[in-house]
Motif scaffolding. Structure first.
Motif, short mmCIF file in Angstrom:
data_model
loop_
_atom_site.label_atom_id
_atom_site.label_comp_id
_atom_site.label_asym_id
_atom_site.label_seq_id
_atom_site.Cartn_x
_atom_site.Cartn_y
_atom_site.Cartn_z
N ARG A 180 -29.30 7.50 -11.63
CA ARG A 180 -28.46 7.13 -12.64
C ARG A 180 -27.50 8.25 -13.18
O ARG A 180 -27.02 7.98 -14.74
N ARG A 181 -27.62 9.39 -12.67
CA ARG A 181 -26.91 10.48 -13.48
C ARG A 181 -25.45 10.59 -13.21
O ARG A 181 -24.82 11.21 -12.44
N GLN A 201 -19.74 12.12 -11.09
CA GLN A 201 -18.58 12.35 -11.56
C GLN A 201 -18.03 13.59 -11.13
O GLN A 201 -16.73 14.13 -10.78
N MET A 202 -18.87 14.70 -11.48
CA MET A 202 -18.60 16.20 -11.02
C MET A 202 -18.37 16.29 -9.82
O MET A 202 -17.37 16.91 -9.02
N PHE A 203 -19.19 15.57 -8.67
CA PHE A 203 -19.21 15.64 -7.36
C PHE A 203 -17.76 15.02 -6.96
O PHE A 203 -17.13 15.47 -6.11
N LEU A 224 -20.58 5.53 -4.04
CA LEU A 224 -21.39 6.13 -4.91
C LEU A 224 -21.49 5.12 -6.38
O LEU A 224 -22.16 5.72 -7.35
N GLY A 225 -20.96 4.17 -6.34
CA GLY A 225 -21.04 3.08 -7.52
C GLY A 225 -19.96 3.23 -8.35
O GLY A 225 -20.01 2.82 -9.62
N PHE A 226 -19.04 3.70 -8.10
CA PHE A 226 -17.67 3.95 -8.90
C PHE A 226 -16.68 2.97 -8.45
O PHE A 226 -16.22 2.93 -7.44
N SER A 227 -16.11 2.26 -9.41
CA SER A 227 -15.05 1.32 -9.18
C SER A 227 -13.76 1.93 -8.78
O SER A 227 -13.55 3.10 -9.04
N GLN A 228 -12.83 1.01 -8.26
CA GLN A 228 -11.26 1.64 -7.96
C GLN A 228 -10.83 2.06 -9.22
O GLN A 228 -10.07 3.02 -9.37
N LEU A 229 -10.88 1.37 -10.41
CA LEU A 229 -10.54 1.87 -11.71
C LEU A 229 -10.88 3.10 -11.88
O LEU A 229 -9.94 4.14 -12.47
N GLN A 230 -12.25 3.36 -11.77
CA GLN A 230 -12.86 4.80 -12.17
C GLN A 230 -12.15 5.78 -11.42
O GLN A 230 -12.05 6.90 -11.82
N PHE A 231 -12.05 5.32 -10.14
CA PHE A 231 -11.29 6.27 -9.17
C PHE A 231 -10.01 6.73 -9.62
O PHE A 231 -9.40 8.07 -9.64
#
Length: 276
Positions: free
Chosen positions: A127-128, A133-135, A164-171
């Protein structure tokens, strides 16, 4: 002491296991003599979560970077230079640098198990979200190294984010932030915009202000209080010591330090424009 000092090559790969462990052990296991391997394999256990997380981050970073560089059919000199730049900022020793290059090359190979690598990386970092995000920001920077993002690169980045669990909006938000830092504007797929490109003059004051809002991940319409909260949140999330404690390889602390400096600079630019 970094994960590398706790157990080089095959010994860390033994503790890590899975596709990431196979990659790491395969590319640098030969650097360890048999006696040292047997000794360090006993010292490095899967229960040493920070060491295995750091090893996973190092391995996944350069292998996935290699896959991204090859996805458009060829690896450009600027993409290679981006990988070298990350290595330079990490101040890798010679053995680490050779390992990073070999991982990059493994990522370019036809048999590279991208899905397995991403799935294991997600399990290891758990859950880090700041580490993930850094990656992702490193991978987006690598994809933008040639000043453009074609559809294949964009699709692969989206796939990596979703895996990795990130949405399109987060991208989209991450892409905007990274592009702003690199002086490139426009959405994913835009070749280049204001402030980008070698040999161009620096951005205008207006473009610099827009860039600063993008780095902070906020709209120009936010209140002063919202601005301050966003700044404090970003500084807290990206504090180098905190990231290292969560599993960022100590060799990457310079990247985290530069990121906080970029956030500070963006905040100062916005504050000046607002007369705060």
């Amino acid at each position: 002491m970094s994960w590398w000092g706790k157990g080089i090559g095959a010994s860390v790969g033994f503790a890590l296991g899975g596709p990431l462990g196979a990659l790491l052990g395969g590319v640098i296991g030969h650097q360890v003599d048999r006696q040292q391997y047997r000794r360090e394999r006993l010292e490095v256990h899967s229960s040493d979560q920070q060491a295995t997380t750091q090893a996973a981050f190092f391995t996944a970073t350069f292998a996935v970077m290699g896959r991204l560089a090859k996805i458009d059919g060829h690896v450009s000199e600027r993409e290679i230079e981006m990988a070298r730049s990350v290595m330079h900022h990490m101040q890798l020793n010679e053995a680490q640098r050779r390992a990073a290059i070999e991982l990059f090359n493994q990522g370019k190979s036809d048999g590279f198990d991208l899905e397995g690598v991403l799935d294991q990386f997600r399990r290891v970092v758990h859950r880090r979200s700041a580490l993930v995000q850094m990656f992702l920001e490193i991978q987006i920077s690598a994809a933008l190294a040639d000043g453009a993002l074609d559809n294949r690169e964009r699709d692969l980045l989206l796939h990596i984010c979703e895996r990795l669990g990130f949405s399109q909006l987060q991208f989209q938000l991450l892409f905007t932030r990274v592009a702003a830092v690199m002086g490139l504007f426009g959405g994913p797929g835009a070749s280049q915009g204001a402030g980008g490109g070698a040999g161009r003059a620096g951005p205008s004051p207006k473009a610099r202000l827009e860039q600063s809002y993008a780095v902070l991940g906020i709209e120009p319409t936010v209140s002063d209080d919202e601005l301050k909260r966003a700044y404090r949140r970003l500084m807290n999330q990206n504090h180098p010591d905190k990231l290292v404690s969560k599993g960022l390889p100590e060799e990457m602390i310079q990247l985290a330090t530069e990121k906080t400096q970029q956030i500070k600079q963006a905040y100062e630019t916005v504050k000046e424009a607002r007369g705060l």
